[in-house]
Design a protein around this motif. Structure first.
Motif, PDB file in Angstrom:
ATOM      1  N   TYR A   1       0.854  -1.189   0.000  1.00  0.00           N
ATOM      2  CA  TYR A   1       0.000   0.000   0.000  1.00  0.00           C
ATOM      3  C   TYR A   1       0.887   1.235   0.000  1.00  0.00           C
TER       4      TYR A   1
ATOM      5  N   ARG B   1      -3.313   4.005   2.304  1.00  0.00           N
ATOM      6  CA  ARG B   1      -3.696   3.900   3.709  1.00  0.00           C
ATOM      7  C   ARG B   1      -3.280   5.118   4.492  1.00  0.00           C
TER       8      ARG B   1
ATOM      9  N   LYS C   1      -4.606   1.074  -3.291  1.00  0.00           N
ATOM     10  CA  LYS C   1      -4.395   0.632  -1.912  1.00  0.00           C
ATOM     11  C   LYS C   1      -3.634   1.710  -1.137  1.00  0.00           C
TER      12      LYS C   1
ATOM     13  N   CYS D   1      -0.444   0.275  -7.387  1.00  0.00           N
ATOM     14  CA  CYS D   1      -0.761   0.225  -5.942  1.00  0.00           C
ATOM     15  C   CYS D   1      -1.691   1.349  -5.528  1.00  0.00           C
TER      16      CYS D   1
END
Ligand SMILES: NC(=O)C1=CN([C@@H]2O[C@H](COP(=O)(O)OP(=O)(O)OC[C@H]3O[C@@H](n4cnc5c(N)ncnc54)[C@H](O)[C@@H]3O)[C@@H](O)[C@H]2O)[C@@H](O)CC1
Ligand SMILES: [K+]
Length: 523
Positions: free
Chosen positions: A239, A518, A516, A513
């Motif tokens: 991530y 975070r 994803k 990525c």
């Protein structure tokens, strides 16, 4: 993803069966179904032979791994394949679940034959097979193969027919990746619940082929609660830190690279370009004055500045205070790419490490500066210090690879010296001071070229600068670096790809990525 030991797998199986009341035969059939599915897809990829169905040979041991093979034989029959299942082991040694699978196979009209390696008909039949299932031994293997099991392994390895291994390639020791006697060369390995160290480490990593992990009905909480301190980074784990809409460049790291010397102008340039491509906000580069014009010509997005140099074209002691001030106003520093090896440079590096309280990544000549002075790391306990040696540099630091166990060597070094150690090579290991470690699964031999390490240093620098913790950033950077290498290999091939090509592909790897993203946790 967590990696389990053989003992942890046995405990998970035991708890599922004894505490949760799940039938062991159900687990075995689920495992076997996953193996059979993989075998069907491997067989279907082979050219058709008109007039006869596809063929499978299942080599089964007498233990529970063999039970997986016997059950897989039944599922392959049900899928319309012509199947021969052979028992490589003594009937009186068959486990009760393996016997039960034999009964179920017989109930469907199949049989579990004795292994007859000298029978020419059997050998000829095997040569016409579309797939072989290797279910001789799984996590129970504990002594070197001999006799019939060894013959069966050699037969699978010489037939030139694709092999699907149940749980682990037979002959590979699950916890170490060591080969016990000889081992199957699998094309595909279907393992159960969690991967094992032997799928990645040592020779075992090369025998595994494509690894898939099947869920076989062990309750998820038992899998999640398994206390493991060894992990592999897989695609799902990767991530990126969020880039807030109102962010500015200062939010994404003030990164400093110290490197370069006469003859080594490329290394700091590669590191700086990689950092910029990996999302860094501000990248400053300190290089010895004689090479500064060259470096400045090559770098548009990073900020190179000249530092006092000696006659050899390497940094001089006079540079120390200037660098220290730079380091202390940065979020993270990369020291080493192309710095050169000299007593003067090494003592500058050691002084910087003792005095600066900024997170530091040490690579190449930055690592060499610690040769015989490993005590410098003691002064940095509690401050993020990351070392990224290849084997030669690791040995010079006093690391011990004599046992051939790279994981144990990396772990004990990181624990002893309170640093993060990235032991580079095939299946790079990242080890942390608390004993936890990651094995990387991306990358290829096309990356074994001067300059690849500089690119990795730049990626680690960029991720740390963007606020990831050391634990998050380092295994992730190693994965992204390898993934960029795999893209290069796919597109332009392993021979011609260069470290610069890795940098060019970084944006695409990061783009993959982007779904994803975070919020970062506490550091
Ligand atoms: N309920 C369970 O425990 C499950 C187990 N499963 C399978 O069972 C496997 C483990 O089964 P086992 O514990 O029976 O072990 P294995 O089937 O891996 O090995 C069988 C036995 O072979 C003997 N052995 C070891 N090295 C040998 C050698 N060099 N030559 C001859 N014999 C040797 C050992 O006594 C060992 O117990 C797993 O890898 C997995 O494939 C799966 O069916 C899922 C469920
Ligand atoms: K196996």
């Amino acid at each position: 993803m967590k990696i389990a030991t053989a003992q942890q797998m046995r405990e998970m199986d035991r708890a599922a069966i004894q505490e949760r009341g799940i039938a062991s035969t159900l687990l075995m059939e689920n495992a076997a179904r996953a193996v059979a599915r993989a075998a069907v897809s491997v067989a279907e990829a082979r050219p058709e032979r008109p007039g006869r169905p596809r063929r499978a040979v299942c080599f089964c041991g007498a233990g529970n791994n063999g039970g997986d093979g016997v059950a897989a034989a039944r599922f392959l029959m049900e899928a319309g394949m012509e199947v021969r299942a052979v028992l490589v082991g003594r009937r009186e040694k068959m486990t009760s679940d393996c016997r039960e699978m034999e009964r179920r196979l017989e109930a469907k009209g199949g049989s579990l034959e004795d292994f007859t390696p000298d029978d020419p008909d059997f050998a000829c039949w095997c040569l016409e097979a579309d797939v072989m299932v290797d279910a001789l031994f799984g996590i129970g293997l504990n002594t070197p193969l001999r006799g019939d099991p060894l013959m069966a392994v050699q037969m699978m390895n010489t037939c030139d027919i694709p092999v699907v291994s149940a749980d682990i390639a037979s002959g590979v020791e699950a916890d170490t990746g060591r080969i016990l006697g000889d081992a199957v060369q699998a094309d595909v390995t279907v393992t159960f619940s969690l991967p094992k160290a032997g799928h990645f480490l040592g020779e075992g990593g090369l025998r595994t082929g494509r690894l898939t992990v099947a869920e076989i009905g062990i309750p998820l909480d038992l899998v999640l609660w398994t206390e493991s301190n060894f992990y592999s980074v897989c695609e799902n784990d990767v991530y990126l830190p969020r880039r807030e809409r109102d962010a500015y460049k200062g939010n994404f790291g003030r990164d400093y690279i110290l490197g370069g010397s006469v003859g080594y102008t490329g290394a700091p340039v590669l590191a700086a370009r990689a950092a910029v491509r990996a999302g860094a906000g501000l990248v400053s580069v300190g290089v010895p004055e004689p090479i500064w014009p060259v470096v400045a010509m090559k770098l548009d997005e990073a900020m190179p500045s000249p530092l006092p140099a000696g006659k050899t074209g390497m940094l001089s002691l006079e540079a120390t205070e200037q660098i220290l001030a730079r380091m202390n106003s940065s979020d993270v520093c990369l020291i080493g790419p192309g710095l050169g090896r000299g007593n003067g440079v090494a003592s500058v590096v050691r002084h910087l490490l003792r005095s600066a309280h900024t997170a530091v990544i040490l690579d190449a000549d930055g690592i060499n500066a610690l040769e015989g002075h490993i005590d410098v790391l003691e002064a940095r306990r509690g401050v993020v210090t990351i070392l990224t040696p290849h084997d030669g540099e690791f040995l010079r630091l006093g690391g011990d690879l004599s046992s051939g166990d790279r994981l144990a060597a990396a772990r004990s070094f990181a624990q002893e010296h309170g640093c993060c150690l990235v032991l580079k090579g095939h299946r790079t290991i990242t080890a942390f001071p608390d004993g936890s470690a990651y094995v990387n699964t991306t990358g290829n031999p096309g990356m074994a070229k001067g300059g690849s390490g500089d690119v990795l240093g730049g990626i680690i620098l960029a991720l740390l600068g963007q606020g990831m913790s050391c634990r998050e950033a380092v295994p992730m950077a190693v994965w992204l670096h390898g993934r960029a290498g795999d893209l290069c290999a796919e597109e332009i091939g392993e021979y011609g790809m260069t470290p610069g090509d890795l940098i060019e592909r970084l944006p695409r790897v990061l783009r993959e990525c982007e779904g994803k993203i975070r919020e970062l946790g506490p550091q």
